[in-house]
Write an enzyme that holds these catalytic residues in place. Structure first.
Site, PDB file in Angstrom:
ATOM      1  N   ASP A  47       0.843  -1.201   0.000  1.00  0.00           N
ATOM      2  CA  ASP A  47       0.000   0.000   0.000  1.00  0.00           C
ATOM      3  C   ASP A  47       0.875   1.247   0.000  1.00  0.00           C
ATOM      4  O   ASP A  47       1.518   1.563   0.997  1.00  0.00           O
ATOM      5  CB  ASP A  47      -0.890  -0.013   1.249  1.00  0.00           C
ATOM      6  CG  ASP A  47      -1.811   1.194   1.297  1.00  0.00           C
ATOM      7  OD1 ASP A  47      -2.892   1.116   0.697  1.00  0.00           O
ATOM      8  OD2 ASP A  47      -1.440   2.216   1.899  1.00  0.00           O
ATOM      9  N   TYR A  52       3.355   9.721  -0.405  1.00  0.00           N
ATOM     10  CA  TYR A  52       4.424   9.072   0.367  1.00  0.00           C
ATOM     11  C   TYR A  52       5.798   9.267  -0.311  1.00  0.00           C
ATOM     12  O   TYR A  52       6.828   9.006   0.295  1.00  0.00           O
ATOM     13  CB  TYR A  52       4.169   7.571   0.560  1.00  0.00           C
ATOM     14  CG  TYR A  52       2.878   7.201   1.257  1.00  0.00           C
ATOM     15  CD1 TYR A  52       2.069   8.155   1.872  1.00  0.00           C
ATOM     16  CD2 TYR A  52       2.447   5.865   1.295  1.00  0.00           C
ATOM     17  CE1 TYR A  52       0.878   7.804   2.487  1.00  0.00           C
ATOM     18  CE2 TYR A  52       1.262   5.512   1.922  1.00  0.00           C
ATOM     19  CZ  TYR A  52       0.478   6.486   2.501  1.00  0.00           C
ATOM     20  OH  TYR A  52      -0.699   6.114   3.104  1.00  0.00           O
ATOM     21  N   LYS A  77      -2.690   5.969  -4.260  1.00  0.00           N
ATOM     22  CA  LYS A  77      -3.785   6.898  -3.942  1.00  0.00           C
ATOM     23  C   LYS A  77      -3.514   8.260  -4.553  1.00  0.00           C
ATOM     24  O   LYS A  77      -2.373   8.731  -4.526  1.00  0.00           O
ATOM     25  CB  LYS A  77      -3.927   7.059  -2.416  1.00  0.00           C
ATOM     26  CG  LYS A  77      -3.823   5.754  -1.653  1.00  0.00           C
ATOM     27  CD  LYS A  77      -4.000   5.926  -0.161  1.00  0.00           C
ATOM     28  CE  LYS A  77      -3.604   4.660   0.582  1.00  0.00           C
ATOM     29  NZ  LYS A  77      -2.173   4.548   0.880  1.00  0.00           N
ATOM     30  N   HIS A 110      -7.437   9.635  -1.937  1.00  0.00           N
ATOM     31  CA  HIS A 110      -6.811   9.591  -0.609  1.00  0.00           C
ATOM     32  C   HIS A 110      -7.658  10.263   0.472  1.00  0.00           C
ATOM     33  O   HIS A 110      -7.653   9.853   1.633  1.00  0.00           O
ATOM     34  CB  HIS A 110      -5.442  10.287  -0.685  1.00  0.00           C
ATOM     35  CG  HIS A 110      -4.450   9.774   0.311  1.00  0.00           C
ATOM     36  ND1 HIS A 110      -3.126   9.624   0.019  1.00  0.00           N
ATOM     37  CD2 HIS A 110      -4.587   9.376   1.600  1.00  0.00           C
ATOM     38  CE1 HIS A 110      -2.497   9.166   1.083  1.00  0.00           C
ATOM     39  NE2 HIS A 110      -3.355   9.010   2.057  1.00  0.00           N
TER      40      HIS A 110
HETATM   41  N1  LIG Z   1      -5.215   6.247   3.567  1.00  0.00           N
HETATM   42  C1  LIG Z   1      -4.654   6.977   4.503  1.00  0.00           C
HETATM   43  O1  LIG Z   1      -4.978   8.175   4.697  1.00  0.00           O
HETATM   44  C2  LIG Z   1      -3.626   6.361   5.388  1.00  0.00           C
HETATM   45  C3  LIG Z   1      -3.206   7.013   6.559  1.00  0.00           C
HETATM   46  C4  LIG Z   1      -2.260   6.388   7.361  1.00  0.00           C
HETATM   47  C5  LIG Z   1      -1.760   5.148   6.997  1.00  0.00           C
HETATM   48  N2  LIG Z   1      -2.147   4.539   5.831  1.00  0.00           N
HETATM   49  C6  LIG Z   1      -1.589   3.226   5.395  1.00  0.00           C
HETATM   50  O2  LIG Z   1      -1.581   2.315   6.482  1.00  0.00           O
HETATM   51  C7  LIG Z   1      -0.252   1.902   6.778  1.00  0.00           C
HETATM   52  C8  LIG Z   1      -0.070   1.660   8.268  1.00  0.00           C
HETATM   53  O3  LIG Z   1      -0.396   2.793   9.033  1.00  0.00           O
HETATM   54  P1  LIG Z   1       0.686   3.681   9.803  1.00  0.00           P
HETATM   55  O4  LIG Z   1       1.972   3.604   9.086  1.00  0.00           O
HETATM   56  O5  LIG Z   1       0.059   5.000  10.004  1.00  0.00           O
HETATM   57  O6  LIG Z   1       0.778   3.044  11.248  1.00  0.00           O
HETATM   58  P2  LIG Z   1       0.900   1.591  11.952  1.00  0.00           P
HETATM   59  O7  LIG Z   1       1.101   0.514  10.966  1.00  0.00           O
HETATM   60  O8  LIG Z   1      -0.215   1.525  12.914  1.00  0.00           O
HETATM   61  O9  LIG Z   1       2.214   1.785  12.814  1.00  0.00           O
HETATM   62  C9  LIG Z   1       3.471   1.978  12.248  1.00  0.00           C
HETATM   63  C10 LIG Z   1       4.429   2.328  13.394  1.00  0.00           C
HETATM   64  O10 LIG Z   1       4.514   1.239  14.309  1.00  0.00           O
HETATM   65  C11 LIG Z   1       5.859   0.777  14.376  1.00  0.00           C
HETATM   66  N3  LIG Z   1       5.806  -0.698  14.408  1.00  0.00           N
HETATM   67  C12 LIG Z   1       5.554  -1.521  13.372  1.00  0.00           C
HETATM   68  N4  LIG Z   1       5.520  -2.797  13.764  1.00  0.00           N
HETATM   69  C13 LIG Z   1       5.777  -2.796  15.083  1.00  0.00           C
HETATM   70  C14 LIG Z   1       5.875  -3.822  16.047  1.00  0.00           C
HETATM   71  N5  LIG Z   1       5.700  -5.102  15.714  1.00  0.00           N
HETATM   72  N6  LIG Z   1       6.140  -3.471  17.334  1.00  0.00           N
HETATM   73  C15 LIG Z   1       6.319  -2.175  17.665  1.00  0.00           C
HETATM   74  N7  LIG Z   1       6.222  -1.157  16.797  1.00  0.00           N
HETATM   75  C16 LIG Z   1       5.944  -1.455  15.507  1.00  0.00           C
HETATM   76  C17 LIG Z   1       6.559   1.306  13.144  1.00  0.00           C
HETATM   77  O11 LIG Z   1       7.910   1.581  13.389  1.00  0.00           O
HETATM   78  P3  LIG Z   1       9.088   1.096  12.405  1.00  0.00           P
HETATM   79  O12 LIG Z   1       8.688   1.387  10.996  1.00  0.00           O
HETATM   80  O13 LIG Z   1      10.245   1.931  12.883  1.00  0.00           O
HETATM   81  O14 LIG Z   1       9.273  -0.366  12.677  1.00  0.00           O
HETATM   82  C18 LIG Z   1       5.816   2.618  12.901  1.00  0.00           C
HETATM   83  O15 LIG Z   1       6.345   3.638  13.734  1.00  0.00           O
HETATM   84  C19 LIG Z   1       0.589   3.070   6.231  1.00  0.00           C
HETATM   85  O16 LIG Z   1       1.934   2.732   6.082  1.00  0.00           O
HETATM   86  C20 LIG Z   1      -0.141   3.378   4.955  1.00  0.00           C
HETATM   87  O17 LIG Z   1       0.190   2.439   3.952  1.00  0.00           O
HETATM   88  C21 LIG Z   1      -3.084   5.122   5.037  1.00  0.00           C
END
Ligand SMILES: NC(=O)c1ccc[n+]([C@@H]2O[C@H](COP(=O)([O-])OP(=O)(O)OC[C@H]3O[C@@H](n4cnc5c(N)ncnc54)[C@H](OP(=O)(O)O)[C@@H]3O)[C@@H](O)[C@H]2O)c1
Length: 273
Positions: A47, A52, A77, A110
């Site tokens: 994704d 990004y 997106k 998005h």
């Molecule tokens: N459509 C939208 O508006 C939108 C908005 C936000 C996100 N997204 C999508 O959803 C994906 C995920 O959301 P997100 O990146 O916001 O947050 P998330 O997946 O909830 O959390 C990512 C964070 O958690 C850490 N992490 C990952 N695995 C871990 C584990 N096993 N233990 C402890 N910490 C951990 C990562 O650090 P490290 O990377 O340093 O390991 C990073 O800081 C995004 O990458 C994106 O593709 C979409």
């Protein structure tokens, strides 16, 4: 259920339940390596998004992996300043070009920009009808935004990608999506790490000998959502993919369901008219 298990979207296209997010993964080797690790774990769903600024690196990793094109699923997106009919058409081409792909599996709007979302959707419908993306959908749409689409959309969105986890258990939105056959995809499923020390979550994780992150991902899977954890660390990518060898019991699912506190880590679209 296993790592390549899919959900069938409302147009018949299969989307892998476990996806891999790259928001905040730095352009260059950080993103390339992260995607490469995700593919090694067996994940086949990536994704990304125009905003990004790492579409190129995602494309590079996919190419180097030599995973056949039909075997991976890629989402991108259209970002806000690329919305509008013409800009969407043009920047979709740019995204494809930068990723080195001839089609996208899932293309999303998005954010529900008030003034432009309708004409942007028309562009997505055109791209879908031209078979340049296999499915189209939206992101950060509330029930109101989805209801409004019933007036102007010729194609029902296949997906609504929103923030979703036990601390933001958006039941009404989920139920609406289920009724309309729109697949809900959970972003920020790990609360960006903010709730990983929650006492209840930690104690449930202990019962299964799993980590809080694994419980959060599994909770989404057991709610029949598509889920998109993000990490740039190899060991965490492995950890986050290792969620198919256990099942959260109904009683524990209910406890997790009760943790909702409307806690958000991303922008709240509730008041977008
Ligand atoms: N459509 C939208 O508006 C939108 C908005 C936000 C996100 N997204 C999508 O959803 C994906 C995920 O959301 P997100 O990146 O916001 O947050 P998330 O997946 O909830 O959390 C990512 C964070 O958690 C850490 N992490 C990952 N695995 C871990 C584990 N096993 N233990 C402890 N910490 C951990 C990562 O650090 P490290 O990377 O340093 O390991 C990073 O800081 C995004 O990458 C994106 O593709 C979409």
């Amino acid at each position: 259920m296993h790592i390549t298990s899919t959900i069938t979207l409302n147009n018949g296209v299969a989307i892998p339940r476990l996806g891999f997010g790259v928001f905040k993964s730095k352009p260059g080797t950080e993103t390339e390596n992260a995607v490469a690790y995700a593919l090694i774990t067996g994940c086949r769903h990536i994704d990304t998004a125009q905003i990004y600024r790492n579409e190129k690196d995602v494309g590079e990793a996919l190419r180097k992996s030599e995973v056949p094109r039909d075997d991976f699923f890629i989402t991108t997106k259209i970002w806000n300043n690329n919305q509008g009919y013409d800009k969407t058409m043009r920047t979709f081409d740019e995204s494809l070009d930068v990723m080195g792909l001839s089609y996208i599996d899932l293309l999303l709007i998005h954010w529900p920009l008030e003034k432009l979302r309708k004409e942007t959707w028309k562009a997505l419908e055109k791209l879908y009808n031209e078979k340049r993306c296999r499915a189209i959908g939206v992101s950060n749409y509330t029930v109101n935004h989805l209801k409004e689409m019933e007036d102007y959309a010729e194609i029902t969105p296949a997906v609504n990608q929103v923030e979703f986890h036990p601390f933001l258990y958006q039941k009404e939105l989920l139920n609406y999506c289920i009724i309309k056959n729109i697949t809900l995809t959970a972003y920020s499923p790990l609360t960006r790490g903010e709730k990983l020390n929650d006492e209840t979550l930690v104690s449930i994780a202990g019962r299964y000998n799993k980590t809080p992150a694994q419980i959060l991902i599994r909770w989404c899977l057991q709610h029949d959502l598509v889920v998109l954890p993000k990490s740039v660390h190899r060991e965490r990518i492995l950890e986050n993919a290792n969620v198919f060898d256990f099942e959260i019991a109904d009683a524990d699912m209910q406890i997790l369901d009760s943790l909702n506190e409307n806690f958000r880590v991303a922008w709240d679209p509730t008041d977008v008219p």
